[in-house]
Design a protein around this motif. Structure first.
Motif, PDB file in Angstrom:
ATOM      1  N   PHE A  88       0.848  -1.194   0.000  1.00 49.53           N
ATOM      2  CA  PHE A  88       0.000   0.000   0.000  1.00 49.53           C
ATOM      3  C   PHE A  88       0.883   1.243   0.000  1.00 49.53           C
ATOM      4  CE2 PHE A  88      -2.167  -3.405   2.311  1.00 49.53           C
ATOM      5  CZ  PHE A  88      -3.296  -3.545   1.532  1.00 49.53           C
ATOM      6  N   PRO A  89       1.377   1.670  -1.183  1.00 48.68           N
ATOM      7  CA  PRO A  89       2.259   2.835  -1.231  1.00 48.68           C
ATOM      8  C   PRO A  89       1.529   4.078  -0.718  1.00 48.68           C
ATOM      9  CG  PRO A  89       1.796   2.010  -3.438  1.00 48.68           C
ATOM     10  CD  PRO A  89       1.094   1.123  -2.479  1.00 48.68           C
ATOM     11  N   GLY A  90       2.284   4.969  -0.171  1.00 48.87           N
ATOM     12  CA  GLY A  90       1.693   6.188   0.362  1.00 48.87           C
ATOM     13  C   GLY A  90       1.383   6.062   1.844  1.00 48.87           C
ATOM     14  N   MET A  91       1.592   4.881   2.406  1.00 48.38           N
ATOM     15  CA  MET A  91       1.374   4.700   3.834  1.00 48.38           C
ATOM     16  C   MET A  91       2.443   5.496   4.575  1.00 48.38           C
ATOM     17  SD  MET A  91       1.623   1.209   6.053  1.00 48.38           S
ATOM     18  CE  MET A  91       3.370   1.298   6.388  1.00 48.38           C
ATOM     19  N   THR A  92       2.028   6.268   5.546  1.00 47.96           N
ATOM     20  CA  THR A  92       2.975   7.041   6.325  1.00 47.96           C
ATOM     21  C   THR A  92       3.618   6.142   7.364  1.00 47.96           C
ATOM     22  OG1 THR A  92       1.563   8.959   6.045  1.00 47.96           O
ATOM     23  CG2 THR A  92       3.246   9.095   7.762  1.00 47.96           C
ATOM     24  N   PRO A  93       4.931   6.031   7.347  1.00 46.37           N
ATOM     25  CA  PRO A  93       5.578   5.155   8.332  1.00 46.37           C
ATOM     26  C   PRO A  93       5.465   5.747   9.729  1.00 46.37           C
ATOM     27  CG  PRO A  93       7.214   6.327   7.045  1.00 46.37           C
ATOM     28  CD  PRO A  93       5.877   6.686   6.471  1.00 46.37           C
ATOM     29  N   PRO A  94       5.487   4.891  10.736  1.00 46.71           N
ATOM     30  CA  PRO A  94       5.410   5.412  12.099  1.00 46.71           C
ATOM     31  C   PRO A  94       6.693   6.165  12.449  1.00 46.71           C
ATOM     32  CG  PRO A  94       5.837   3.072  12.133  1.00 46.71           C
ATOM     33  CD  PRO A  94       5.591   3.453  10.698  1.00 46.71           C
ATOM     34  N   ALA A  95       6.569   7.098  13.358  1.00 45.24           N
ATOM     35  CA  ALA A  95       7.746   7.841  13.791  1.00 45.24           C
ATOM     36  C   ALA A  95       8.668   6.895  14.542  1.00 45.24           C
ATOM     37  CB  ALA A  95       7.336   8.995  14.686  1.00 45.24           C
ATOM     38  N   PRO A  96       9.965   6.936  14.248  1.00 51.70           N
ATOM     39  CA  PRO A  96      10.876   6.013  14.938  1.00 51.70           C
ATOM     40  C   PRO A  96      10.991   6.380  16.419  1.00 51.70           C
ATOM     41  CG  PRO A  96      12.101   7.549  13.566  1.00 51.70           C
ATOM     42  CD  PRO A  96      10.643   7.794  13.310  1.00 51.70           C
ATOM     43  N   ALA A  97      11.017   5.360  17.264  1.00 48.47           N
ATOM     44  CA  ALA A  97      11.192   5.577  18.693  1.00 48.47           C
ATOM     45  C   ALA A  97      12.666   5.822  18.961  1.00 48.47           C
ATOM     46  CB  ALA A  97      10.698   4.360  19.460  1.00 48.47           C
ATOM     47  N   PRO A  98      12.978   6.631  19.952  1.00 45.69           N
ATOM     48  CA  PRO A  98      14.395   6.847  20.270  1.00 45.69           C
ATOM     49  C   PRO A  98      15.060   5.538  20.667  1.00 45.69           C
ATOM     50  CG  PRO A  98      12.949   8.275  21.586  1.00 45.69           C
ATOM     51  CD  PRO A  98      12.083   7.367  20.790  1.00 45.69           C
ATOM     52  N   ALA A  99      16.273   5.327  20.193  1.00 47.44           N
ATOM     53  CA  ALA A  99      16.982   4.083  20.473  1.00 47.44           C
ATOM     54  C   ALA A  99      17.259   3.938  21.960  1.00 47.44           C
ATOM     55  CB  ALA A  99      18.289   4.052  19.688  1.00 47.44           C
ATOM     56  N   SER A 100      17.464   5.046  22.664  1.00 46.12           N
ATOM     57  CA  SER A 100      17.769   4.969  24.086  1.00 46.12           C
ATOM     58  C   SER A 100      16.582   4.461  24.888  1.00 46.12           C
ATOM     59  CB  SER A 100      18.204   6.339  24.598  1.00 46.12           C
ATOM     60  OG  SER A 100      17.151   7.262  24.412  1.00 46.12           O
ATOM     61  N   ALA A 101      15.344   4.724  24.454  1.00 49.18           N
ATOM     62  CA  ALA A 101      14.156   4.288  25.183  1.00 49.18           C
ATOM     63  C   ALA A 101      14.016   2.779  25.137  1.00 49.18           C
ATOM     64  CB  ALA A 101      12.908   4.944  24.600  1.00 49.18           C
ATOM     65  N   ALA A 102      14.360   2.157  24.023  1.00 46.77           N
ATOM     66  CA  ALA A 102      14.221   0.708  23.902  1.00 46.77           C
ATOM     67  C   ALA A 102      15.332  -0.022  24.661  1.00 46.77           C
ATOM     68  CB  ALA A 102      14.236   0.300  22.441  1.00 46.77           C
ATOM     69  N   ALA A 103      16.457   0.641  24.862  1.00 40.68           N
ATOM     70  CA  ALA A 103      17.589  -0.015  25.505  1.00 40.68           C
ATOM     71  C   ALA A 103      17.495   0.013  27.031  1.00 40.68           C
ATOM     72  CB  ALA A 103      18.884   0.645  25.050  1.00 40.68           C
ATOM     73  N   ARG A 104      16.625   0.841  27.577  1.00 41.62           N
ATOM     74  CA  ARG A 104      16.518   0.924  29.030  1.00 41.62           C
ATOM     75  C   ARG A 104      15.917  -0.341  29.606  1.00 41.62           C
ATOM     76  NH1 ARG A 104      13.651   6.373  28.798  1.00 41.62           N
ATOM     77  NH2 ARG A 104      11.930   4.951  28.972  1.00 41.62           N
ATOM     78  N   THR A 115      -1.722   3.868   9.608  1.00 43.74           N
ATOM     79  CA  THR A 115      -3.015   3.822   8.926  1.00 43.74           C
ATOM     80  C   THR A 115      -2.742   3.490   7.470  1.00 43.74           C
ATOM     81  OG1 THR A 115      -3.946   5.451  10.431  1.00 43.74           O
ATOM     82  CG2 THR A 115      -5.103   5.109   8.352  1.00 43.74           C
ATOM     83  N   VAL A 116      -3.420   2.463   6.983  1.00 46.27           N
ATOM     84  CA  VAL A 116      -3.233   1.979   5.617  1.00 46.27           C
ATOM     85  C   VAL A 116      -4.448   2.380   4.792  1.00 46.27           C
ATOM     86  CG1 VAL A 116      -2.986  -0.082   4.210  1.00 46.27           C
ATOM     87  CG2 VAL A 116      -1.866   0.032   6.428  1.00 46.27           C
ATOM     88  N   ASP A 117      -4.208   3.003   3.640  1.00 44.78           N
ATOM     89  CA  ASP A 117      -5.282   3.350   2.712  1.00 44.78           C
ATOM     90  C   ASP A 117      -5.316   2.265   1.634  1.00 44.78           C
ATOM     91  OD1 ASP A 117      -7.062   4.395   0.871  1.00 44.78           O
ATOM     92  OD2 ASP A 117      -6.170   6.394   0.856  1.00 44.78           O
ATOM     93  N   VAL A 118      -6.349   1.416   1.644  1.00 41.33           N
ATOM     94  CA  VAL A 118      -6.386   0.273   0.729  1.00 41.33           C
ATOM     95  C   VAL A 118      -6.736   0.659  -0.704  1.00 41.33           C
ATOM     96  CG1 VAL A 118      -6.928  -1.351   2.575  1.00 41.33           C
ATOM     97  CG2 VAL A 118      -8.779  -0.311   1.282  1.00 41.33           C
ATOM     98  N   ARG A 119      -7.110   1.906  -0.939  1.00 43.22           N
ATOM     99  CA  ARG A 119      -7.394   2.329  -2.312  1.00 43.22           C
ATOM    100  C   ARG A 119      -6.126   2.378  -3.144  1.00 43.22           C
ATOM    101  NH1 ARG A 119     -10.344   7.779  -0.983  1.00 43.22           N
ATOM    102  NH2 ARG A 119      -8.545   7.771   0.382  1.00 43.22           N
ATOM    103  N   ARG A 120      -4.970   2.441  -2.494  1.00 40.07           N
ATOM    104  CA  ARG A 120      -3.681   2.478  -3.194  1.00 40.07           C
ATOM    105  C   ARG A 120      -2.993   1.132  -3.029  1.00 40.07           C
ATOM    106  NH1 ARG A 120      -0.776   8.017  -1.694  1.00 40.07           N
ATOM    107  NH2 ARG A 120      -1.345   8.987  -3.634  1.00 40.07           N
TER     108      ARG A 120
END
Length: 183
Positions: A88-104, A115-120
Motif C-alpha cells: 500500500f504505497p503512500g502509507m505514512t511510516p510510524p515515527a521512529p522511537a528513540p533508540a535509548s528508550a528501547a535499551a533501558r 493507517t493503511v489506505d487500501v485504495r492504493r
C-alpha cells in the motif's frame, strides 16, 4: 407583493409539474430523458471518464485500516510495516522511537501504529526478510478493507488468528504473525 414570480406564465402552463400528477421531473423532462449528458447534440462522452464517474467511490475513512503492531522487537515490527508499505504505497511510516528508550531496562513495550489506505494497492510484491520472532498485529476498520490487509499479511507471513470483533460496519482482527517455513 407578487410571490408567484411567473409560475403562472402562459409558456409554462402547458408543462404539468410533478406535484400536479405529471410524469416529469422538476425540470420538465419525461422519464428516461438524460439530465447530465445534455441533448446528445454535442460530442460523445469520454468512456473512461464515464466509467470512472460511475464507480462507487469509498470515502477515505471507509478505505482506511488502522494497524497496531506489538509484542515484538523493532526488526519484527519493521518487517510487518515493510510488507504493508510495499503493498500500500503512500502509507505514512510510524515515527521512529528513540533508540535509548528501547535499551533501558524495564522499558514499556513499544507499539507501532500506522493507517493503511487500501485504495492504493499495488499488485504482488517481492518477498522480504521475515521476522524470526512472532509479531502481534491488530487491524481495525471497515470490514472489506480489513479483509484485504489481512490477506496481504497472511500472504507474507504464517498467520494465526487470535480473534475477531465485528461491529455494524467495522471489523477488528488480531493476528499472530511468524515467518513462513521455507518451502
Amino acid at each position: 407583493m407578487d410571490t408567484n414570480r411567473g409560475h403562472d406564465a402562459p409558456e409554462r402552463s402547458g408543462v404539468p409539474l410533478p406535484d400536479a400528477g405529471a410524469m416529469v421531473d422538476e425540470h420538465g423532462r419525461a422519464p428516461g430523458v438524460p439530465s447530465r449528458t445534455g441533448t446528445g447534440a454535442g460530442p460523445a462522452a469520454d468512456p473512461a471518464r464515464v466509467d470512472e464517474a460511475n464507480q462507487p467511490a469509498a470515502p477515505a475513512a471507509e478505505a482506511e485500516v488502522n494497524v497496531l503492531v506489538s509484542h515484538c522487537d523493532r526488526a519484527g515490527a519493521e518487517a510487518v510495516l515493510g510488507v504493508l508499505a510495499e503493498a500500500f504505497p503512500g502509507m505514512t511510516p510510524p515515527a521512529p522511537a528513540p533508540a535509548s528508550a528501547a535499551a533501558r531496562p524495564g522499558a514499556a513495550p513499544s507499539i507501532w501504529a500506522v493507517t493503511v489506505d487500501v485504495r492504493r494497492r499495488t499488485p504482488d510484491t517481492v518477498p522480504r526478510p521475515r521476522p524470526t520472532s512472532p509479531v502481534t498485529a491488530e487491524l481495525d476498520g471497515a470490514a472489506e478493507p480489513v479483509r484485504l490487509v489481512r490477506a496481504v499479511l497472511e500472504d507474507a507471513f504464517a498467520g494465526q488468528h487470535l480473534g475477531t470483533v465485528s461491529g455494524e460496519h467495522e471489523l477488528q482482527v488480531a493476528l499472530r504473525l511468524t515467518a513462513r517455513e521455507p518451502a
